[in-house]
Design a protein around this motif. Structure first.
Motif, PDB file in Angstrom:
ATOM      1  N   GLY A 200     -14.664   0.666  20.549  1.00 23.44           N
ATOM      2  CA  GLY A 200     -15.971   0.359  21.000  1.00 23.44           C
ATOM      3  C   GLY A 200     -17.158   1.451  20.582  1.00 23.44           C
ATOM      4  O   GLY A 200     -16.625   2.642  20.215  1.00 23.44           O
ATOM      5  N   HIS A 201     -18.256   1.526  21.251  1.00 20.84           N
ATOM      6  CA  HIS A 201     -19.218   2.416  21.190  1.00 20.84           C
ATOM      7  C   HIS A 201     -19.567   2.934  19.739  1.00 20.84           C
ATOM      8  O   HIS A 201     -19.770   4.005  19.423  1.00 20.84           O
ATOM      9  CB  HIS A 201     -18.863   3.660  21.963  1.00 20.84           C
ATOM     10  N   LEU A 202     -19.527   1.952  18.860  1.00 18.13           N
ATOM     11  CA  LEU A 202     -19.817   2.132  17.431  1.00 18.13           C
ATOM     12  C   LEU A 202     -21.199   2.019  17.193  1.00 18.13           C
ATOM     13  O   LEU A 202     -21.644   2.748  16.310  1.00 18.13           O
ATOM     14  CB  LEU A 202     -18.994   1.332  16.715  1.00 18.13           C
ATOM     15  N   ILE A 203     -21.873   1.221  18.032  1.00 12.49           N
ATOM     16  CA  ILE A 203     -23.251   0.970  17.768  1.00 12.49           C
ATOM     17  C   ILE A 203     -24.086   1.402  19.084  1.00 12.49           C
ATOM     18  O   ILE A 203     -23.388   1.679  19.898  1.00 12.49           O
ATOM     19  CB  ILE A 203     -23.562  -0.444  17.507  1.00 12.49           C
ATOM     20  N   THR A 204     -25.273   1.727  18.894  1.00 13.82           N
ATOM     21  CA  THR A 204     -25.983   2.369  20.170  1.00 13.82           C
ATOM     22  C   THR A 204     -25.972   1.240  21.304  1.00 13.82           C
ATOM     23  O   THR A 204     -26.384   0.116  21.077  1.00 13.82           O
ATOM     24  CB  THR A 204     -27.499   2.580  19.700  1.00 13.82           C
ATOM     25  N   ARG A 205     -25.446   1.737  22.429  1.00 16.37           N
ATOM     26  CA  ARG A 205     -25.669   0.830  23.461  1.00 16.37           C
ATOM     27  C   ARG A 205     -27.035   0.356  23.917  1.00 16.37           C
ATOM     28  O   ARG A 205     -27.875   1.290  24.185  1.00 16.37           O
ATOM     29  CB  ARG A 205     -24.632   1.485  24.578  1.00 16.37           C
ATOM     30  N   GLU A 206     -27.179  -0.658  24.200  1.00 14.22           N
ATOM     31  CA  GLU A 206     -28.388  -1.197  24.555  1.00 14.22           C
ATOM     32  C   GLU A 206     -28.236  -1.366  26.220  1.00 14.22           C
ATOM     33  O   GLU A 206     -27.124  -1.511  26.820  1.00 14.22           O
ATOM     34  CB  GLU A 206     -28.743  -2.727  24.124  1.00 14.22           C
ATOM     35  N   LEU A 207     -29.595  -1.056  26.712  1.00 14.96           N
ATOM     36  CA  LEU A 207     -29.511  -1.183  28.381  1.00 14.96           C
ATOM     37  C   LEU A 207     -29.210  -2.558  28.806  1.00 14.96           C
ATOM     38  O   LEU A 207     -29.842  -3.562  28.387  1.00 14.96           O
ATOM     39  CB  LEU A 207     -31.111  -0.540  28.863  1.00 14.96           C
ATOM     40  N   SER A 208     -28.179  -2.539  29.797  1.00 15.30           N
ATOM     41  CA  SER A 208     -27.801  -3.948  30.167  1.00 15.30           C
ATOM     42  C   SER A 208     -28.987  -4.645  30.937  1.00 15.30           C
ATOM     43  O   SER A 208     -29.670  -3.929  31.576  1.00 15.30           O
ATOM     44  CB  SER A 208     -26.615  -3.777  31.006  1.00 15.30           C
ATOM     45  N   LYS A 209     -29.009  -5.991  30.871  1.00 17.59           N
ATOM     46  CA  LYS A 209     -29.889  -6.750  31.267  1.00 17.59           C
ATOM     47  C   LYS A 209     -29.725  -7.112  32.753  1.00 17.59           C
ATOM     48  O   LYS A 209     -29.228  -7.860  33.119  1.00 17.59           O
ATOM     49  CB  LYS A 209     -30.119  -7.900  30.630  1.00 17.59           C
ATOM     50  N   GLN A 210     -30.517  -6.173  33.605  1.00 24.10           N
ATOM     51  CA  GLN A 210     -30.339  -6.277  35.097  1.00 24.10           C
ATOM     52  C   GLN A 210     -31.682  -6.580  35.885  1.00 24.10           C
ATOM     53  O   GLN A 210     -32.549  -6.308  35.043  1.00 24.10           O
ATOM     54  CB  GLN A 210     -29.425  -5.387  35.831  1.00 24.10           C
ATOM     55  N   THR A 211     -31.481  -6.950  37.113  1.00 22.88           N
ATOM     56  CA  THR A 211     -32.587  -7.272  37.669  1.00 22.88           C
ATOM     57  C   THR A 211     -33.227  -6.061  38.396  1.00 22.88           C
ATOM     58  O   THR A 211     -32.476  -4.725  38.465  1.00 22.88           O
ATOM     59  CB  THR A 211     -32.713  -8.382  39.234  1.00 22.88           C
ATOM     60  N   SER A 212     -34.530  -5.977  38.774  1.00 20.61           N
ATOM     61  CA  SER A 212     -35.207  -4.617  39.282  1.00 20.61           C
ATOM     62  C   SER A 212     -34.417  -4.203  40.637  1.00 20.61           C
ATOM     63  O   SER A 212     -34.400  -3.149  40.869  1.00 20.61           O
ATOM     64  CB  SER A 212     -36.892  -4.844  39.561  1.00 20.61           C
ATOM     65  N   GLU A 213     -34.045  -5.217  41.134  1.00 20.77           N
ATOM     66  CA  GLU A 213     -33.233  -4.966  42.406  1.00 20.77           C
ATOM     67  C   GLU A 213     -31.725  -4.314  42.410  1.00 20.77           C
ATOM     68  O   GLU A 213     -31.534  -3.397  42.838  1.00 20.77           O
ATOM     69  CB  GLU A 213     -32.914  -6.299  43.310  1.00 20.77           C
ATOM     70  N   ASP A 214     -31.205  -4.367  40.985  1.00 19.97           N
ATOM     71  CA  ASP A 214     -29.869  -3.985  40.753  1.00 19.97           C
ATOM     72  C   ASP A 214     -30.125  -2.410  40.232  1.00 19.97           C
ATOM     73  O   ASP A 214     -29.553  -1.610  40.539  1.00 19.97           O
ATOM     74  CB  ASP A 214     -29.322  -4.728  39.326  1.00 19.97           C
ATOM     75  N   TYR A 215     -31.448  -2.215  39.431  1.00 20.38           N
ATOM     76  CA  TYR A 215     -31.895  -0.991  39.146  1.00 20.38           C
ATOM     77  C   TYR A 215     -32.161  -0.092  40.304  1.00 20.38           C
ATOM     78  O   TYR A 215     -31.721   1.102  40.539  1.00 20.38           O
ATOM     79  CB  TYR A 215     -32.931  -1.003  38.107  1.00 20.38           C
ATOM     80  N   ALA A 216     -32.731  -0.636  41.366  1.00 22.23           N
ATOM     81  CA  ALA A 216     -33.117   0.085  42.480  1.00 22.23           C
ATOM     82  C   ALA A 216     -31.867   0.559  43.199  1.00 22.23           C
ATOM     83  O   ALA A 216     -32.046   1.482  43.785  1.00 22.23           O
ATOM     84  CB  ALA A 216     -33.782  -0.948  43.385  1.00 22.23           C
ATOM     85  N   LYS A 217     -30.571  -0.098  43.147  1.00 25.28           N
ATOM     86  CA  LYS A 217     -29.526   0.360  43.681  1.00 25.28           C
ATOM     87  C   LYS A 217     -29.097   1.858  43.363  1.00 25.28           C
ATOM     88  O   LYS A 217     -28.396   2.537  43.951  1.00 25.28           O
ATOM     89  CB  LYS A 217     -28.332  -0.673  43.534  1.00 25.28           C
ATOM     90  N   ILE A 218     -29.551   1.984  41.928  1.00 24.63           N
ATOM     91  CA  ILE A 218     -29.306   3.422  41.615  1.00 24.63           C
ATOM     92  C   ILE A 218     -29.656   4.469  42.564  1.00 24.63           C
ATOM     93  O   ILE A 218     -29.077   5.527  42.691  1.00 24.63           O
ATOM     94  CB  ILE A 218     -29.420   3.631  39.910  1.00 24.63           C
TER      95      ILE A 218
END
Length: 354
Positions: A200-218
């Motif tokens: 894995g990790h041979l190509i640049t990882r794209e940011l996973s497609k999550q909701t703004s609510e998911d990102y707010a959990k960070i």
């Protein structure tokens, strides 16, 4: 098989793993057991890593490791053996990794089929984000040097190894395949043969497609330990990438930069990209050319098939000698067969014994 349990808790974890799939663990196929196959001994040990000490995540520098000793190890006390280091993938540790590759059955089967006896070492690089990605980071700890320096030194000093480069092999699957490639390229003076399975990790990882609510959990996370319970799978993987490749000692409590912060997005994604396999490999072709043997494989139904094939094409373009193998199977389905019939025979053929 004899199982020497040096940790009651570790033994309980192994028993649980053998009875039911763990979180993120794949169910894989395996060849039939070979009647009369010689039995190995598995020791569970703890290896202290100075290179992991002081990491900002607070991860223990005492790492769980399984050591699979060959059938003759006890009966031939003057004999020394080659060593293979086998790296697990993302979201699992070495206990689950043993289940996926059907150890000890497949190692015993390889010996029954004529493989030379070797010591096989399965270290633990799991962390609260699902894995340290075998990278060097003040946030996660330097797991790259844990493998290349601390672990090798410990095994050589505590077991009857042939402590020479040409008698050491390094391999792994998925994130462990990336780890084998990364560590192998950067520490070619330590290992003599390299086997990379569906990396894995041979190509640049794209940011996973999550909701703004998911990102707010960070922003709600008070420690890495909460990430697995609070974050969706893709975002959990993104956090692993940032902890490994975008550390920030001035950003507590997680001590990393994350690309949802628009002011840092380009910087973080470029730091992720700087660690992908394709962006690294051209810098280390000279080191790869020093290997006695390199193996690269991927299943034809594996989602990684196109990018692993491209890695093969890069090797070909440089004239880098390597064994290239594709097979019928997805990312994990044939791991038992691959371990017994390809991984172990490869190292048997290329590592130098006594």
């Amino acid at each position: 098989m004899k199982y020497l349990n040096r940790s009651i808790l570790g033994g309980a974890v192994l028993a649980l793993a053998l009875s039911a799939p763990a979180f993120g663990q794949a169910v894989t196929n395996a060849p039939d057991p070979i009647p009369g196959a010689p039995k190995v001994t598995i020791e569970e040990i703890t290896v202290h890593s100075p290179h992991i000490e002081g990491n900002l995540m607070g991860e223990s520098a005492d790492r769980q490791v399984y050591v699979v000793l060959p059938p003759s190890y006890e009966s031939e006390p003057d004999r020394h053996y080659p060593v293979v280091y086998a790296l697990h993938g993302y979201s699992i540790g070495p206990t689950e990794w043993q289940v996926e590759i059907h150890v000890p059955q497949t190692i015993e089967g390889a010996y029954a089929n004529g493989a030379q006896e070797m010591i096989v070492v399965l270290p633990n690089s799991y962390n609260p984000y699902g894995g340290a990605l075998y990278s060097s980071s003040k946030t996660t700890g330097d797991f790259e040097r844990f493998i290349s320096d601390d672990l090798v030194a410990y095994i050589d000093s505590h077991y009857r190894t042939i402590a020479k480069r040409e008698s050491r092999g390094l391999g792994g699957h998925s994130a462990g395949g990336y780890g084998a490639l990364r560590v192998g390229m950067k520490h070619a003076d330590v290992f003599g043969s390299l086997y990379v399975m569906s990396p894995g990790h041979l190509i640049t990882r794209e940011l996973s497609k999550q909701t703004s609510e998911d990102y707010a959990k960070i922003a709600q996370l008070k420690s890495p330990a909460e990430a697995k319970e609070l974050l969706p799978w893709g975002l959990w993987q993104d956090m692993a990438a940032s902890a490994a490749w975008a550390p920030n000692p001035d950003n507590p409590p997680l001590y990393l930069d994350f690309p949802t912060d628009l002011a840092k997005r380009d910087s973080v994604l470029s730091r992720w990209a700087a660690n992908n396999g394709f962006n690294i490999v051209d810098q280390y072709i000279g080191e790869l050319e020093t290997y006695d043997a390199i193996g690269l494989e991927v299943g034809e139904q594996d989602g990684f098939f196109p990018i692993v094939t491209h890695l093969h094409d890069i090797f070909v373009s440089y004239g880098l000698a390597h064994d290239w193998d594709t097979y019928q199977g997805d990312h994990t389905s044939e791991l038992g067969y691959r371990m017994q019939d390809h991984f172990m025979p490869f190292f048997s053929a290329h590592l130098k014994g006594e």
